[in-house]
Design a protein around this motif. Structure first.
Motif, short mmCIF file in Angstrom:
data_model
loop_
_atom_site.label_atom_id
_atom_site.label_comp_id
_atom_site.label_asym_id
_atom_site.label_seq_id
_atom_site.Cartn_x
_atom_site.Cartn_y
_atom_site.Cartn_z
N ILE A 450 72.02 74.97 32.90
CA ILE A 450 70.81 75.50 34.45
C ILE A 450 69.60 74.49 34.29
CG2 ILE A 450 70.95 77.41 35.42
CD1 ILE A 450 73.19 78.86 34.53
N ALA A 451 70.39 74.41 35.49
CA ALA A 451 69.01 73.58 35.88
C ALA A 451 68.76 75.10 36.86
CB ALA A 451 69.43 72.65 36.56
N VAL A 452 67.08 75.10 36.65
CA VAL A 452 66.17 75.80 37.15
C VAL A 452 64.98 75.40 38.03
CG1 VAL A 452 64.88 77.82 36.70
CG2 VAL A 452 66.24 77.40 35.54
N VAL A 453 65.33 75.38 39.02
CA VAL A 453 64.14 74.75 40.32
C VAL A 453 63.42 75.64 41.12
CG1 VAL A 453 64.70 72.56 41.77
CG2 VAL A 453 66.50 72.31 40.60
N THR A 454 62.25 74.91 41.73
CA THR A 454 61.79 75.92 42.15
C THR A 454 61.69 75.14 43.75
OG1 THR A 454 59.80 74.54 41.99
CG2 THR A 454 60.03 76.73 40.52
N VAL A 455 61.76 76.47 44.64
CA VAL A 455 61.40 75.55 46.16
C VAL A 455 60.69 75.84 47.01
CG1 VAL A 455 63.71 74.62 45.83
CG2 VAL A 455 63.75 76.99 46.72
N PRO A 456 59.72 75.50 48.43
CA PRO A 456 58.72 76.01 49.04
C PRO A 456 59.37 77.46 49.40
CG PRO A 456 59.57 73.67 48.87
CD PRO A 456 60.47 73.90 48.49
N ALA A 457 58.49 78.27 49.55
CA ALA A 457 58.82 79.41 49.98
C ALA A 457 58.65 80.16 51.63
CB ALA A 457 57.70 81.02 49.25
N ALA A 458 58.29 78.80 51.95
CA ALA A 458 57.97 79.08 53.71
C ALA A 458 59.73 79.42 54.32
CB ALA A 458 57.35 77.91 54.23
N ASN A 459 59.13 80.70 55.33
CA ASN A 459 60.01 81.01 55.83
C ASN A 459 60.87 81.18 55.22
OD1 ASN A 459 57.76 80.83 57.52
ND2 ASN A 459 58.83 78.25 58.45
N THR A 460 61.27 81.64 54.07
CA THR A 460 63.11 82.06 53.60
C THR A 460 62.36 83.62 53.84
OG1 THR A 460 61.14 82.68 51.55
CG2 THR A 460 62.25 80.73 51.42
N SER A 461 62.40 84.47 53.66
CA SER A 461 61.98 86.52 54.88
C SER A 461 61.49 86.39 56.53
CB SER A 461 61.37 86.91 53.73
OG SER A 461 61.60 86.89 52.75
N LYS A 462 61.82 85.20 56.88
CA LYS A 462 60.67 85.03 57.94
C LYS A 462 62.20 84.59 59.10
CE LYS A 462 57.86 83.28 61.43
NZ LYS A 462 56.62 82.27 61.82
N HIS A 463 63.28 83.81 58.85
CA HIS A 463 64.22 83.17 59.33
C HIS A 463 65.71 83.85 59.18
CE1 HIS A 463 61.51 79.22 60.70
NE2 HIS A 463 61.55 80.76 61.59
N CYS A 464 66.28 83.62 60.15
CA CYS A 464 67.72 83.91 60.00
C CYS A 464 68.53 83.24 58.81
CB CYS A 464 68.57 84.25 61.18
SG CYS A 464 70.44 85.20 61.05
N PRO A 465 69.32 83.54 57.80
CA PRO A 465 70.54 82.72 56.75
C PRO A 465 70.95 82.00 57.47
CG PRO A 465 70.29 85.08 56.44
CD PRO A 465 69.46 85.46 57.63
N GLN A 466 71.59 82.66 58.62
CA GLN A 466 72.67 82.01 59.14
C GLN A 466 72.85 81.24 60.70
OE1 GLN A 466 75.84 85.98 58.20
NE2 GLN A 466 75.42 85.70 60.24
N CYS A 467 71.87 81.18 61.29
CA CYS A 467 71.76 80.63 62.45
C CYS A 467 69.66 80.08 62.68
CB CYS A 467 71.51 81.16 64.01
SG CYS A 467 70.45 82.68 64.25
N LEU A 468 69.10 80.64 61.20
CA LEU A 468 67.80 79.94 61.26
C LEU A 468 66.69 79.94 62.48
CD1 LEU A 468 68.97 76.15 59.88
CD2 LEU A 468 68.47 78.44 59.25
N MET A 469 67.47 81.53 63.36
CA MET A 469 66.51 82.32 64.02
C MET A 469 64.85 82.69 63.35
SD MET A 469 67.05 80.90 67.37
CE MET A 469 66.75 82.02 68.52
N PRO A 470 64.27 83.26 64.07
CA PRO A 470 63.22 84.33 63.62
C PRO A 470 63.70 85.58 63.79
CG PRO A 470 62.31 82.30 65.53
CD PRO A 470 63.28 82.45 65.29
N LEU A 471 63.32 86.41 62.51
CA LEU A 471 63.95 87.49 62.83
C LEU A 471 63.14 89.06 63.02
CD1 LEU A 471 65.83 87.09 58.96
CD2 LEU A 471 67.13 87.44 60.76
N ARG A 472 63.87 89.52 63.80
CA ARG A 472 62.55 91.00 63.88
C ARG A 472 62.91 92.04 62.60
NH1 ARG A 472 64.92 91.82 70.20
NH2 ARG A 472 64.00 89.22 71.03
N HIS A 473 61.88 92.30 62.46
CA HIS A 473 62.36 93.46 61.44
C HIS A 473 61.76 94.65 62.17
CE1 HIS A 473 61.22 89.43 58.90
NE2 HIS A 473 61.78 89.73 58.23
#
Length: 657
Positions: A450-473
């Motif tokens: 199994i490969a382990v790959v690091t990806v940039p963390a920008a906006n992973t918690s900020k945008h919606c996972p389904q439509c990529l719109m900014p979320l409201r917390h």
């Protein structure tokens, strides 16, 4: 024994290390059985001889010119230097000499040159970073401008992808030197003194004339033979004898693995061996993944993970339910040990100021006792961090295996700095062992390809996972009176996704990794897979699609409704229950008491369940630790959903009450 590894198609060789302890040995010349204390003493004599020669070599070549010559990789005749450090040093003419009157063989000198060469080679990278920081010294060391950041990254080799915390750490080190001496250092070798020399024997630099290892007749056993001195200052070769040491191999060493000569260390009067071995593992792929596990870091929940699938038409869907790994109890204990260590350091510093270099001072004994206690607390923190890293890595790899994933995507937080969120949150973030967890995750994942790959963390918690719109917390729905931002709601009326922000983040990470497979590169310095930059065109496709909800059962009416009784069943049995039989088996006795085994009390039960999303409001109560339950009652993790569940071995066991 053969050192060649036979590989099949789709396999690659992998070298790993396992720990072992040498508990006894046999002197082959006299036949004397050596106890653990005697064996540790003789190994310590050899390690002292090696460390003394290493110190002399570093004292002579700890400068910029010699380190640059070694790092250049060519000798005076233009030939490439060997990869082995001891061979490279001999090609350059850097020799070592034992103390006067001491006789050692050439293999002991090899170990000294190998250890010194590795130390000098590792200093090259630190020297380049320090030189780049000094060359582009900012006007305000506490805060660089964007232009100053660009200048320092250009001055450092590979600075474009260098985490900013490394540059800031070197900046603080140089600033401390400037405050003390009122000038900038020339380079690393003025900024740092010669490193301390570890007491160890690098047997990998030797051949069979100094040491050899072979498997024993019993499985899981090996025999290590090496030459050790019979006195601290051997005057001739007669003072060196062969010692045979039986080794019990770790269960993690496969039976087909090829063993290599270990590294011996002295710790707490015992001889510890780092057993290196090479074995065959499945190859990891850079691209071509269809099922991936996304892993997100958190504060209260250390890890949140889930699997996603990439379909042939480019759609990405989530597989099954999410999982979480919560370690609030472990982090609370870590925080307590950190505060205890800081308190001890403060007292030790005060004693040191009062002693003022006077060895006969009345506080000298107390200062030494404090130093010993500080060392014990530091060891406890290191052991706790190590256990936490292995547990978290094992959990993540198990989740990937259970989901059938071939890659684990995890966000790259190497540049994240704990600041601006208050003293408590800053401390909790800075104490997390993210680097150790990722390293151990790579180690365990490589066993199954199994490969382990690091990806940039920008906006992973900020945008919606389904439509990529900014979320409201918002506040967590299970704790409406507690302030927080754990719950995320998508403002898009066509989407309206809502959930824990960490659960949305792992969806974004998995989708980003699957769409950026072609942008995955192999970092030459660390040998790890990484996605360096986000491509906007690929990011627009990194959305999780929801599958339509359909019922697999046809519930249309095909006949008359079955009549139901108008009299409900009684909630309490009318007839008296039988008396309780002797023994664990039998019918349930009267009353409502459950007959199953009573579980141990959870150490951090309150607000620590895997479905809890809010911030805990009560302090951690380590009841499990008080009962001696240990580490695992402080961690709460979602079990992996295996495709083939393990058989239940306790279903036929009766009640123990």
């Amino acid at each position: 024994m053969s050192r060649k590894m036979q590989l099949a198609d789709g396999e690659t060789s992998r070298t790993a290390c396992a720990r072992a302890v040498l508990r006894t040995g046999v002197d082959e010349k006299t036949g004397e059985l050596l106890t653990a204390a005697v064996l540790s003493e003789r190994v310590g004599w050899a390690a002292d001889l090696v460390s003394g020669m290493v110190a002399g070599l570093l004292n002579e070549h700890w400068n910029t010119a010699d380190v640059d010559v070694l790092a250049a990789g060519v000798d005076a005749d233009g030939r490439n230097l060997p990869s082995n450090a001891w061979m490279a040093l001999r090609r350059l003419g850097w020799t070592v000499t034992p103390p006067e009157g001491v006789k050692v063989n050439d293999r002991i000198a090899r170990m000294a040159q190998e250890q010194a060469g590795r130390t000098l080679r590792s200093a090259k990278w630190r020297a380049d970073v320090t030189a780049g920081v000094i060359k582009t010294w900012p006007c305000d060391p506490r805060k660089r401008t964007p232009d100053e950041w660009g200048a320092v990254r250009e001055a450092v080799p590979g600075g474009e992808h260098l985490p900013s915390n490394i540059v800031k750490a070197r900046t603080r080190q140089v600033a401390a030197f400037e405050r003390k001496y009122h000038q900038l250092p020339i380079g690393l070798f003025e900024l740092e003194a010669e490193p301390r020399i570890a007491r160890m024997l690098l047997l990998s630099a030797c051949d069979s004339q100094q040491a050899s290892i072979e498997r024993g007749d019993e499985p899981g056993r090996a025999l290590l033979r090496l030459q050790l001195p019979t006195r601290p200052d051997p005057a001739s070769y007669k003072d060196w004898t062969w010692v045979a040491c039986p080794v019990r191999l770790s269960p993690t060493v496969p039976a087909s693995a090829v063993l290599h000569l270990p590294t011996l260390r002295i710790r707490a009067g015992k001889v510890h061996a780092d057993m290196a071995f090479t074995h065959a593992v499945p190859k990891t792929r850079r691209t071509g993944h269809t099922i991936a596990l996304g892993v997100d870091w958190g504060l209260n929940t250390l890890l949140s993970a889930g699997a996603a699938r990439l379909h042939d038409d480019g759609r990405i869907t989530a597989l099954g339910a999410e999982a979480s790994f919560r370690t609030a109890g472990v982090l609370a204990k870590q925080h307590r040990l950190r505060r205890e260590g800081q308190h001890l350091h403060t007292k030790a510093a005060q004693y040191e100021r009062l002693i003022a270099g006077d060895n006969g001072h009345a506080l000298t004994g107390k200062h030494q006792a404090l130093a010993d206690e500080i060392r014990k607390v530091s060891n406890r923190r290191s052991n706790l961090n190590d256990a936490l890293a292995w547990a978290a890595a094992r959990w993540a790899v198990d989740q990937a295996i259970a989901a059938g994933a071939t890659v684990i995507y995890i966000e790259d937080l190497r540049s994240m700095e704990a600041k601006g969120m208050g003293r408590t949150h800053n401390t909790r973030l800075s104490q997390q062992v993210r680097g150790q967890i990722v390293d151990r995750m790579r180690h365990l994942a490589a066993e199954t390809g199994i490969a382990v790959v690091t990806v940039p963390a920008a906006n992973t918690s900020k945008h919606c996972p389904q439509c990529l719109m900014p979320l409201r917390h918002r506040k967590a729905p299970d704790r409406r009176t507690t302030p927080g931002w754990k719950w995320a709601i998508c403002p898009n009326l066509d989407c309206r996704w809502q959930g824990d922000r960490d659960q949305g983040a792992w969806r974004r990470i998995a989708a980003r990794g699957l769409t950026h497979q072609t942008r995955t590169v192999l970092d030459r310095d660390s040998g790890t897979y990484i996605v360096r930059k986000i491509v906007e065109k690929l990011e627009t496709r990194a959305a999780i699609h929801t599958a339509p909800v359909t019922s697999p059962v046809d519930r249309s009416k095909t006949g008359p409704t079955r009549p139901h009784s108008t009299r409900p069943a009684p909630r309490r049995r009318r007839a008296p229950s039988p008396t309780r039989p002797q023994g664990p088996a039998g019918k349930r006795p009267e009353g409502h008491a459950h007959t199953a085994r009573q579980p141990l009390p959870r150490a951090a039960h309150r607000d620590q369940r895997v479905t809890t999303i809010s911030t805990p409001t009560s302090r951690h109560r380590p009841r499990g630790a008080a009962l001696g339950a240990g580490f695992h009652l402080h961690a709460h993790a979602s079990p992996p959903r295996w495709l083939e569940p393990a058989p239940d071995t306790t279903s036929c066991v009766g009640s123990l009450n």
